[in-house]
Design an enzyme around this catalytic site. Structure first.
Site, mmCIF file in Angstrom:
data_model
loop_
_atom_site.group_PDB
_atom_site.id
_atom_site.type_symbol
_atom_site.label_atom_id
_atom_site.label_comp_id
_atom_site.label_asym_id
_atom_site.label_seq_id
_atom_site.Cartn_x
_atom_site.Cartn_y
_atom_site.Cartn_z
ATOM 1 N N TYR A 128 -0.764 7.097 -15.675
ATOM 2 C CA TYR A 128 -0.682 7.389 -17.115
ATOM 3 C C TYR A 128 -2.038 7.193 -17.797
ATOM 4 C CZ TYR A 128 1.440 6.934 -21.831
ATOM 5 O OH TYR A 128 1.796 7.074 -23.154
ATOM 6 N N LYS A 145 -4.134 10.015 -19.650
ATOM 7 C CA LYS A 145 -4.427 9.907 -21.084
ATOM 8 C C LYS A 145 -5.928 9.892 -21.360
ATOM 9 C CE LYS A 145 -0.352 9.929 -23.064
ATOM 10 N NZ LYS A 145 0.086 11.201 -23.699
HETATM 11 P P1 NAP Z 1 9.819 9.917 -25.707
HETATM 12 O O1 NAP Z 1 10.648 9.327 -26.786
HETATM 13 O O2 NAP Z 1 10.118 9.599 -24.283
HETATM 14 O O3 NAP Z 1 9.814 11.506 -25.910
HETATM 15 C C1 NAP Z 1 9.125 12.354 -25.024
HETATM 16 C C2 NAP Z 1 9.746 13.727 -25.071
HETATM 17 O O4 NAP Z 1 8.982 14.572 -24.171
HETATM 18 C C3 NAP Z 1 11.211 13.746 -24.570
HETATM 19 O O5 NAP Z 1 12.008 14.508 -25.441
HETATM 20 C C4 NAP Z 1 11.074 14.392 -23.199
HETATM 21 O O6 NAP Z 1 12.208 15.123 -22.800
HETATM 22 C C5 NAP Z 1 9.911 15.346 -23.423
HETATM 23 N N1 NAP Z 1 9.336 15.795 -22.163
HETATM 24 C C6 NAP Z 1 9.130 15.057 -21.035
HETATM 25 N N2 NAP Z 1 8.631 15.827 -20.056
HETATM 26 C C7 NAP Z 1 8.523 17.088 -20.560
HETATM 27 C C8 NAP Z 1 8.093 18.320 -20.033
HETATM 28 N N3 NAP Z 1 7.656 18.420 -18.766
HETATM 29 N N4 NAP Z 1 8.118 19.415 -20.827
HETATM 30 C C9 NAP Z 1 8.565 19.340 -22.105
HETATM 31 N N5 NAP Z 1 8.990 18.187 -22.663
HETATM 32 C C10 NAP Z 1 8.980 17.070 -21.908
HETATM 33 O O7 NAP Z 1 8.264 9.538 -25.887
HETATM 34 P P2 NAP Z 1 7.415 9.113 -27.185
HETATM 35 O O8 NAP Z 1 7.312 7.634 -27.186
HETATM 36 O O9 NAP Z 1 7.866 9.845 -28.387
HETATM 37 O O10 NAP Z 1 5.990 9.647 -26.711
HETATM 38 C C11 NAP Z 1 5.437 10.884 -27.152
HETATM 39 C C12 NAP Z 1 3.998 10.965 -26.680
HETATM 40 O O11 NAP Z 1 3.256 9.852 -27.172
HETATM 41 C C13 NAP Z 1 3.838 10.931 -25.157
HETATM 42 O O12 NAP Z 1 2.778 11.767 -24.769
HETATM 43 C C14 NAP Z 1 3.476 9.485 -24.898
HETATM 44 O O13 NAP Z 1 2.787 9.327 -23.687
HETATM 45 C C15 NAP Z 1 2.623 9.179 -26.099
HETATM 46 N N6 NAP Z 1 2.507 7.758 -26.435
HETATM 47 C C16 NAP Z 1 3.614 7.012 -26.742
HETATM 48 C C17 NAP Z 1 3.446 5.671 -27.068
HETATM 49 C C18 NAP Z 1 4.621 4.799 -27.456
HETATM 50 O O14 NAP Z 1 4.403 3.589 -27.622
HETATM 51 N N7 NAP Z 1 5.826 5.318 -27.624
HETATM 52 C C19 NAP Z 1 2.179 5.101 -27.050
HETATM 53 C C20 NAP Z 1 1.088 5.882 -26.712
HETATM 54 C C21 NAP Z 1 1.256 7.224 -26.417
HETATM 55 P P3 NAP Z 1 13.360 14.453 -21.862
HETATM 56 O O15 NAP Z 1 14.009 13.443 -22.719
HETATM 57 O O16 NAP Z 1 14.269 15.594 -21.518
HETATM 58 O O17 NAP Z 1 12.651 13.850 -20.692
#
Ligand code: NAP
Length: 256
Positions: free
Chosen positions: A155, A159
């Site tokens: 990851y 990133k």
């Molecule tokens: P999340 O709640 O897990 O949502 C991610 C979404 O992406 C889910 O709806 C998932 O669908 C979808 N997804 C996964 N694989 C995919 C694919 N191959 N094609 C299309 N859609 C796909 O995550 P989040 O926390 O909102 O994170 C969003 C972004 O922010 C990510 O890039 C994550 O790495 C980044 N981020 C998050 C955090 C944090 O603390 N939450 C911190 C830093 C960065 P499914 O449910 O069907 O798998």
């Protein structure tokens, strides 16, 4: 008058979490929105929940951002529905955490595929339209984990790769009226961090409180914190900013 009146925004992984929070903010500010997510019906349900301005629409499109044919078909569909696209947010993401000695090749490929190849494929599909119209905004979602995080070699590398992609596309696409930037969130309360709590066998609230305690602003982030930064970078106010990564993390990356 909204900052995104007349604009069409495509946001990946927006059926929930940060992506949905960001889609909500774009809709509140006048954009038409395409929610792209793995599951078409979840994407459609999310689109139906957006607070749309009069005369604008939202659609849900099922696509896998790490698959070339799926991305190209999704883009064709979005352009056919809306007649164009102005903003792309590469937000879709997954985690497959493990210490190096336990990390499988599949865990590596899956994470690289969604975050890094996904951002490449989606941006390549968008740039055709952006270059033709001499206008486009790309915002990639990186992470504080890019700076290094135990158990996240895949990851973290993906990133930080997103930040390199952002800098390079800033250089390549700037002459065509296209801005490419990234937002690197710290801990944001979503299903992704709830799943981490479950993996660590911790209560969700306890996990959030622990992270807040170690954060200079003494709270965890919400999707709206990221949405505010993404919409700023996608707005015309930010047209002299490109290739940059903005850390939105309550100061945690300051390392104090
Ligand atoms: P999340 O709640 O897990 O949502 C991610 C979404 O992406 C889910 O709806 C998932 O669908 C979808 N997804 C996964 N694989 C995919 C694919 N191959 N094609 C299309 N859609 C796909 O995550 P989040 O926390 O909102 O994170 C969003 C972004 O922010 C990510 O890039 C994550 O790495 C980044 N981020 C998050 C955090 C944090 O603390 N939450 C911190 C830093 C960065 P499914 O449910 O069907 O798998």
């Amino acid at each position: 008058m909204g900052r995104f009146d007349g604009r069409i925004a495509v946001i990946t992984g927006a059926a929930r979490g940060i992506g949905f929070g960001t889609a909500t903010r774009f809709a509140e500010e006048g954009a038409s929105v395409a929610i792209v997510d793995l599951d078409e019906s979840a994407a459609g349900d999310a689109a139906a929940r957006l607070p749309l301005a009069d005369g604008v629409r939202a659609i849900g499109v099922g696509a896998n951002v790490s698959d070339e044919a799926s991305v190209d078909a999704a883009f064709e569909r979005i352009v056919a529905e809306f007649g164009g696209v102005h903003v792309l947010v590469n937000n879709a993401g997954i985690t497959r955490d493990n210490l190096l000695f336990k990390m499988t090749g599949e865990d590596w490929d899956l994470v690289m595929g969604v975050h890094l190849k996904g951002a490449f494929l989606m941006t390549r599909a968008a740039q055709k339209h952006f270059v033709e119209q001499k206008y486009g905004k790309v915002v990639n979602i990186s992470s504080t984990s890019a700076l290094g995080n135990r158990g996240q070699a895949n990851y973290s590398a993906a990133k930080m790769g997103v930040q390199g992609l952002t800098r390079t596309l800033g250089i390549e696409l700037g002459p065509f009226g296209i801005n490419v930037n990234a937002v690197a969130p710290g801990f944001i309360a979503t299903e992704m961090t709830d799943a981490t709590a479950a993996r660590l066998k911790m209560d969700v609230e306890e996990f959030r409180a622990l992270n807040a305690e170690h954060n200079p602003v003494r709270r965890v982030g919400e999707p709206a914190d990221i949405a505010a930064a993404v919409t700023f970078l996608a707005s015309d106010e930010a047209s002299y900013i490109t290739g940059q990564t903005l850390y939105v993390d309550g100061g945690v990356s300051l390392g104090v």
